[in-house]
Design a protein around this motif. Structure first.
Motif, PDB file in Angstrom:
ATOM      1  N   LEU A   1       0.885  -1.086  -0.056  1.00 49.57           N
ATOM      2  CA  LEU A   1      -0.158   0.048   0.166  1.00 49.57           C
ATOM      3  C   LEU A   1       0.947   1.135  -0.059  1.00 49.57           C
ATOM      4  N   GLN A   2       2.023   1.380   0.651  1.00 49.57           N
ATOM      5  CA  GLN A   2       2.973   2.327   0.798  1.00 49.57           C
ATOM      6  C   GLN A   2       3.580   2.814  -0.774  1.00 49.57           C
ATOM      7  N   ARG A   3       4.025   1.634  -1.365  1.00 53.20           N
ATOM      8  CA  ARG A   3       4.405   1.736  -2.607  1.00 53.20           C
ATOM      9  C   ARG A   3       3.183   2.284  -3.799  1.00 53.20           C
ATOM     10  N   ARG A   4       2.145   1.999  -3.227  1.00 52.56           N
ATOM     11  CA  ARG A   4       0.693   2.369  -4.334  1.00 52.56           C
ATOM     12  C   ARG A   4       0.276   3.768  -3.738  1.00 52.56           C
ATOM     13  N   GLY A   5       0.905   4.357  -2.981  1.00 52.76           N
ATOM     14  CA  GLY A   5       0.497   5.739  -2.934  1.00 52.76           C
ATOM     15  C   GLY A   5      -0.251   5.971  -1.625  1.00 52.76           C
ATOM     16  N   LEU A   6      -0.128   5.111  -0.598  1.00 51.31           N
ATOM     17  CA  LEU A   6      -0.831   5.320   0.757  1.00 51.31           C
ATOM     18  C   LEU A   6      -0.209   6.844   1.380  1.00 51.31           C
ATOM     19  N   ARG A   7      -1.007   7.607   1.693  1.00 50.88           N
ATOM     20  CA  ARG A   7      -0.735   9.064   2.303  1.00 50.88           C
ATOM     21  C   ARG A   7      -1.445   8.984   3.791  1.00 50.88           C
TER      22      ARG A   7
ATOM     23  N   GLU B   1     -10.446   6.209  -0.968  1.00 51.87           N
ATOM     24  CA  GLU B   1      -9.528   6.377  -2.005  1.00 51.87           C
ATOM     25  C   GLU B   1      -8.678   5.014  -2.303  1.00 51.87           C
ATOM     26  N   ILE B   2      -8.518   4.039  -1.266  1.00 50.47           N
ATOM     27  CA  ILE B   2      -8.011   2.949  -1.459  1.00 50.47           C
ATOM     28  C   ILE B   2      -8.687   1.829  -0.840  1.00 50.47           C
ATOM     29  N   ALA B   3      -9.420   0.796  -1.586  1.00 51.60           N
ATOM     30  CA  ALA B   3     -10.201  -0.244  -0.994  1.00 51.60           C
ATOM     31  C   ALA B   3      -9.038  -1.613  -1.356  1.00 51.60           C
ATOM     32  N   PHE B   4      -9.086  -2.384  -0.488  1.00 47.68           N
ATOM     33  CA  PHE B   4      -8.024  -3.448  -0.122  1.00 47.68           C
ATOM     34  C   PHE B   4      -8.809  -4.712   0.340  1.00 47.68           C
ATOM     35  N   SER B   5      -8.335  -5.831  -0.253  1.00 52.66           N
ATOM     36  CA  SER B   5      -8.454  -7.080   0.674  1.00 52.66           C
ATOM     37  C   SER B   5      -7.646  -8.037   0.282  1.00 52.66           C
TER      38      SER B   5
END
Length: 229
Positions: free
Chosen positions: A40-46, A120-124
């Motif tokens: 998630l950090q690599r994918r733009g987590l802020r 902004e970010i959904a994740f599973s």
């Protein structure tokens, strides 16, 4: 999600670690936690991100993700309310107060009415691997309702092995532990083209992310389809 589909309605995920305070020494906990947060950090987590964690479990990811969201918000959804009670215990042990920047909620059929701001970010992680196609489509349609413009949904699944018949059980190996995936029972495997068709039906375009690092599953990225008129 139905009982016949999988047993998570009754099964508390990672329950064997509930009363251990050294979970970080367990590979299933620590490696997956680090892998998910790093992705998630690599994918733009802020710090200001709004994140929806579907099938969030007992806060394996949430306990390290919530502190990253100093100006954002974390939503954790799970089918099993007791798993979320376990998750609250994990958050307290991690020093995250009950009034922290998060909302946990138990819901069936991916009811996301508790989500009160655009995601902004959904994740599973390891959710679609336990769902049939009807539930996957339901999940995608529900996520679309809460996703912000430009938002993205990441979800892992077992890719059907192209050199084996889809109808046959397909052997897998995770850290030396063997198991099989199936076309008709938990855990499920799918050809990417089938999930791409489900994505299109729900208004998404889907591609694969090869840098997640899961030992047996592949990460799919779902983005809202552009409209041209």
């Amino acid at each position: 999600m139905t009982q016949a589909e999988n047993d998570y309605r009754e099964h508390v995920f990672l329950g064997h670690l509930r009363h251990r305070h050294n979970r970080s020494q367990d590979r299933l906990w620590s490696e997956h936690q680090a892998m998910q947060l790093s992705f998630l950090q690599r994918r733009g987590l802020r710090a200001s991100s709004t994140v929806l964690d579907l099938g969030c479990g007992p806060m394996r990811l949430g306990s390290v993700l919530i502190p990253e969201l100093s100006h954002g918000w974390y939503y954790g959804q799970d089918l099993n309310a007791e798993t979320l009670t376990y998750g609250e215990e994990v958050l307290r042990q991690a020093g995250i107060p009950s009034n922290g920047r998060y909302t946990l909620f138990a819901s069936d059929q991916f009811n996301l009415s508790a989500v009160d701001r655009p995601i902004e970010i959904a994740f599973s992680n390891s959710l679609f691997s336990h769902l049939n196609l009807n539930s996957i489509l339901t999940c995608l349609l529900r996520v679309r309702q809460v996703l912000a413009p430009g938002g993205v949904y990441y979800s892992t699944f077992f890719v059907a092995q192209p050199d084996r018949p889809w109808l046959d059980p397909q052997p897998r190996d995770k850290w030396g532990q063997g198991f099989c995936t199936h076309p008709h029972q938990d855990p499920y495997h799918y050809p990417p083209t089938v999930l791409q068709a489900m994505a299109a039906q729900a208004g998404f375009r889907m591609d694969l992310m090869r840098d997640f690092g899961h030992p047996t599953q592949t990460m799919a990225r779902f983005r809202l389809r552009r409209r041209w008129w």
